[in-house]
Design a protein around this motif. Structure first.
Motif, PDB file in Angstrom:
ATOM      1  N   GLY A  59       5.046  -4.999   9.044  1.00 48.41           N
ATOM      2  CA  GLY A  59       3.925  -5.929   9.052  1.00 48.41           C
ATOM      3  C   GLY A  59       3.959  -6.784   7.807  1.00 48.41           C
ATOM      4  O   GLY A  59       4.914  -6.740   7.034  1.00 48.41           O
ATOM      5  N   PRO A  60       2.910  -7.550   7.572  1.00 52.99           N
ATOM      6  CA  PRO A  60       2.883  -8.405   6.386  1.00 52.99           C
ATOM      7  C   PRO A  60       2.779  -7.617   5.081  1.00 52.99           C
ATOM      8  O   PRO A  60       3.146  -8.111   4.029  1.00 52.99           O
ATOM      9  N   SER A  61       2.283  -6.385   5.154  1.00 51.05           N
ATOM     10  CA  SER A  61       2.174  -5.532   3.971  1.00 51.05           C
ATOM     11  C   SER A  61       3.221  -4.433   4.023  1.00 51.05           C
ATOM     12  O   SER A  61       3.394  -3.790   5.051  1.00 51.05           O
ATOM     13  N   THR A  62       3.880  -4.197   2.919  1.00 46.37           N
ATOM     14  CA  THR A  62       4.769  -3.049   2.820  1.00 46.37           C
ATOM     15  C   THR A  62       3.910  -1.799   2.713  1.00 46.37           C
ATOM     16  O   THR A  62       2.920  -1.774   1.974  1.00 46.37           O
ATOM     17  N   LEU A  63       4.283  -0.758   3.452  1.00 45.69           N
ATOM     18  CA  LEU A  63       3.569   0.512   3.432  1.00 45.69           C
ATOM     19  C   LEU A  63       4.548   1.610   3.041  1.00 45.69           C
ATOM     20  O   LEU A  63       5.556   1.809   3.710  1.00 45.69           O
ATOM     21  N   ILE A  64       4.236   2.325   1.957  1.00 44.62           N
ATOM     22  CA  ILE A  64       5.064   3.424   1.463  1.00 44.62           C
ATOM     23  C   ILE A  64       4.311   4.715   1.735  1.00 44.62           C
ATOM     24  O   ILE A  64       3.152   4.853   1.321  1.00 44.62           O
TER      25      ILE A  64
ATOM     26  N   VAL B 193       0.856  -1.185   0.000  1.00 49.77           N
ATOM     27  CA  VAL B 193       0.000   0.000   0.000  1.00 49.77           C
ATOM     28  C   VAL B 193       0.893   1.236   0.000  1.00 49.77           C
ATOM     29  O   VAL B 193       1.915   1.268   0.690  1.00 49.77           O
ATOM     30  N   ALA B 194       0.490   2.252  -0.754  1.00 56.49           N
ATOM     31  CA  ALA B 194       1.195   3.534  -0.778  1.00 56.49           C
ATOM     32  C   ALA B 194       0.197   4.640  -0.448  1.00 56.49           C
ATOM     33  O   ALA B 194      -0.916   4.649  -0.980  1.00 56.49           O
TER      34      ALA B 194
ATOM     35  N   GLU C 152       9.429   0.553  -7.216  1.00 54.44           N
ATOM     36  CA  GLU C 152      10.364  -0.445  -6.684  1.00 54.44           C
ATOM     37  C   GLU C 152       9.675  -1.437  -5.759  1.00 54.44           C
ATOM     38  O   GLU C 152       9.838  -2.646  -5.898  1.00 54.44           O
ATOM     39  N   GLU C 153       8.900  -0.942  -4.810  1.00 49.54           N
ATOM     40  CA  GLU C 153       8.283  -1.817  -3.816  1.00 49.54           C
ATOM     41  C   GLU C 153       7.128  -2.627  -4.395  1.00 49.54           C
ATOM     42  O   GLU C 153       6.961  -3.788  -4.048  1.00 49.54           O
TER      43      GLU C 153
END
Length: 189
Positions: free
Chosen positions: A159-164, A110-111, A181-182
């Motif tokens: 966490g399990p989700s990358t947050l940008i 998520v961004a 990139e992410e």
């Protein structure tokens, strides 16, 4: 033809019927598309949505589908543009909040930029994470259990989700670079 970073990656871009900061919608949208991704505009209602340039009405955009017709499973990643009115409206819409939470529950990246972390607070997904935002959200994020930092872009993998996250339109170059990139790493792994 050469493969690009986000070939085959479907990205939900969630905005309210009115109030999204246009540049925070269009610049990441273009970066995702230019990297081979497929952004799709999601809102709480169909038809067209109204973007803004600060407080002035800007362009309108056609909605691809509504939060009532899709789930996180239909996408590989989520982009949340800012603007003050945009996340303020979305955080009061039960299905929009649930849609955002689904991305975290399913480990999808998520961004979020500027004021967009307001909906992350409502979704209950910031506790224990390090992130940034428009400075006026600092207290809200800290009260929700996040660690707030003043940087142009923060990539949280707590966490399990990358947050940008990013602070404002001035950070868009760093934000879009991190998104590509992410999203590429998390959706092709």
């Amino acid at each position: 033809m050469a493969r690009t970073a986000l070939d085959g990656v479907d990205v939900a871009v969630l905005i309210a019927p009115e109030g999204a900061e246009q540049v925070e919608l269009t610049v990441p949208w273009d970066a995702i598309r230019d990297a081979g991704g497929r952004p799709r505009l999601i809102s709480t209602t169909g038809g067209r949505v109204q973007a803004f340039d600060h407080l002035d009405r800007a362009d309108t955009f056609t909605v691809d589908t509504t939060v009532h017709q899709v789930t996180a499973h239909d996408f590989d990643a989520l982009l949340l543009p800012g603007g003050v009115a945009n996340p303020d409206y979305l955080r009061t819409h039960e299905r929009a909040v649930a849609f955002v939470r689904e991305f975290f529950d399913t480990g999808r990246p998520v961004a979020a930029i500027c004021h967009a972390p307001w909906i992350l607070i409502e979704a209950g997904v910031v506790r224990g994470r390090t992130l940034t935002s428009y400075p006026s959200l600092r207290t809200d994020l800290v009260n929700a259990g996040a660690t707030w930092v003043d940087r142009e872009v923060v990539v949280s993998t707590e966490g399990p989700s990358t947050l940008i996250t990013s602070r404002n339109p001035k950070d868009l170059p760093a934000f879009t670079k991190a998104i590509v990139e992410e999203f590429a790493v998390k959706t092709t792994a």
